[in-house]
Design an enzyme around this catalytic site. Structure first.
Site, PDB file in Angstrom:
ATOM      1  N   HIS A   1      -2.002  -0.982  13.462  1.00 16.30           N
ATOM      2  CA  HIS A   1      -3.416  -1.347  13.492  1.00 16.30           C
ATOM      3  C   HIS A   1      -3.652  -2.275  14.672  1.00 16.30           C
ATOM      4  O   HIS A   1      -2.799  -3.121  14.987  1.00 16.30           O
ATOM      5  CB  HIS A   1      -3.836  -2.069  12.211  1.00 16.30           C
ATOM      6  CG  HIS A   1      -3.682  -1.258  10.970  1.00 16.30           C
ATOM      7  ND1 HIS A   1      -4.229   0.001  10.842  1.00 16.30           N
ATOM      8  CD2 HIS A   1      -3.052  -1.522   9.804  1.00 16.30           C
ATOM      9  CE1 HIS A   1      -3.945   0.477   9.632  1.00 16.30           C
ATOM     10  NE2 HIS A   1      -3.230  -0.429   8.998  1.00 16.30           N
TER      11      HIS A   1
ATOM     12  N   ALA B   1      -8.092   3.708   8.326  1.00  8.90           N
ATOM     13  CA  ALA B   1      -8.150   3.275   9.721  1.00  8.90           C
ATOM     14  C   ALA B   1      -8.442   4.484  10.592  1.00  8.90           C
ATOM     15  O   ALA B   1      -7.749   5.498  10.502  1.00  8.90           O
ATOM     16  CB  ALA B   1      -6.835   2.618  10.136  1.00  8.90           C
TER      17      ALA B   1
ATOM     18  N   CYS C   1       3.674   6.963   9.933  1.00  6.45           N
ATOM     19  CA  CYS C   1       3.550   7.599   8.608  1.00  6.45           C
ATOM     20  C   CYS C   1       4.684   8.588   8.335  1.00  6.45           C
ATOM     21  O   CYS C   1       4.546   9.479   7.485  1.00  6.45           O
ATOM     22  CB  CYS C   1       2.197   8.281   8.461  1.00  6.45           C
ATOM     23  SG  CYS C   1       0.801   7.180   8.724  1.00  6.45           S
TER      24      CYS C   1
ATOM     25  N   ARG D   1       0.849  -1.197   0.000  1.00  9.41           N
ATOM     26  CA  ARG D   1       0.000   0.000   0.000  1.00  9.41           C
ATOM     27  C   ARG D   1       0.882   1.244   0.000  1.00  9.41           C
ATOM     28  O   ARG D   1       2.095   1.176   0.228  1.00  9.41           O
ATOM     29  CB  ARG D   1      -0.890   0.016   1.257  1.00  9.41           C
ATOM     30  CG  ARG D   1      -0.088  -0.029   2.546  1.00  9.41           C
ATOM     31  CD  ARG D   1      -0.822   0.523   3.737  1.00  9.41           C
ATOM     32  NE  ARG D   1      -0.074   0.315   4.970  1.00  9.41           N
ATOM     33  CZ  ARG D   1       0.951   1.055   5.369  1.00  9.41           C
ATOM     34  NH1 ARG D   1       1.375   2.050   4.611  1.00  9.41           N
ATOM     35  NH2 ARG D   1       1.569   0.808   6.504  1.00  9.41           N
ATOM     36  N   GLY D   2       0.271   2.404  -0.205  1.00 12.11           N
ATOM     37  CA  GLY D   2       0.997   3.646  -0.044  1.00 12.11           C
ATOM     38  C   GLY D   2       1.202   3.959   1.424  1.00 12.11           C
ATOM     39  O   GLY D   2       0.535   3.407   2.301  1.00 12.11           O
TER      40      GLY D   2
END
Length: 257
Positions: free
Chosen positions: A91, A169, A186, A84-85
């Site tokens: 999570h 999320a 991130c 994914r990016g």
């Protein structure tokens, strides 16, 4: 021509990340096959919580994340690199994760990737504003922010053959905060994870957030939302296989405790 409804399903028990990733891949393959043969493929929104897991994005490598993997897995979480990016994130329980598996080519013109991400961001902002009274702040970064340094929701997607995987999320309870504090999520060193519960000061439950998210998702995507029904085809079989696995896992844990 009107578009078919988007099917949705919520898993009430936290799921292992890798097994859920396998489900996404199986649905993606099924959608691609059905689109090529009969154009009868269904779009679906999967909603769930994960068991604790740290994930890295497609720009990160096994070698560069090896030290973090070794450290973070000692905390009791899994560690997975995915396509994914985005960069490293977390999570786990207390967080509502959404995996829309959609055909972006169904509209005319097709929905572009940037537009799709903007729609996910708009859907989350709409929900947080209408249900919890938040006014998310504008940010140059992808995701939903309650202030310049408080992030309540993340977005990271993958699109192949116009079919989407991964998704969003949203932090609902306080539980994810301690796990996020272990990383620079991130790649944003000056941003901290916040939750709906922390920001409102009210006790909230992940399952209770689901109907509102489903409603806003349908509104933003301009599609009807319909719950998944058992026995309604191959897609339902894939989903309910994982549902049954999660039930068996829970029973095993209860019997051994």
């Amino acid at each position: 021509m009107s578009l078919p409804p988007i099917i949705y399903h919520y898993f009430p028990r936290p799921l292992p990340y890798l097994r859920t990733l396998q489900l996404q891949e199986a649905i993606h393959a099924l959608q691609l096959q059905q689109r090529r043969t009969s154009a009868s493929h269904q779009d679906i929104l999967l909603l769930l919580q994960h068991k604790p897991v740290y994930t890295g994005g497609r720009r990160q490598t096994e070698s560069e994340t090896a030290p973090e993997r070794a450290r973070l897995t000692t905390l009791g979480a899994d560690f997975v690199l995915v396509q994914r990016g985005g960069e490293l994130t977390y999570h786990g329980p207390g967080q509502l994760v959404g995996y829309p598996l959609l055909d972006l080519g169904r509209t005319s013109p097709p929905i572009g990737i940037r537009d799709y991400i903007c729609r996910l961001q708009r859907m989350l902002s709409l929900y947080l504003g209408e249900v919890h009274g938040f006014t998310p702040t504008t940010s140059e970064h992808t995701g939903v922010f309650l202030s310049a340094n408080e992030k309540v929701a993340s977005i990271g997607v993958q699109v192949r053959h116009r079919l989407t995987t991964h998704g969003f999320a949203m932090n609902v309870t306080r539980e994810p905060r301690a796990w996020f504090d272990e990383i620079v999520a991130c790649g944003l060193a000056d941003v901290k994870a916040v939750s709906v519960e922390c920001a409102t000061g009210r006790n909230v439950d992940v399952g209770m957030e689901v109907p509102g998210i489903v409603d806003r998702f349908g509104r933003v995507m301009e599609r009807q939302m319909v719950p998944l029904e058992m026995g309604s085809g191959e897609l339902a079989e894939l989903v309910y296989t994982l549902e049954q696995e999660s039930r068996e896992d829970e029973r095993t844990k209860l019997s051994s405790s």
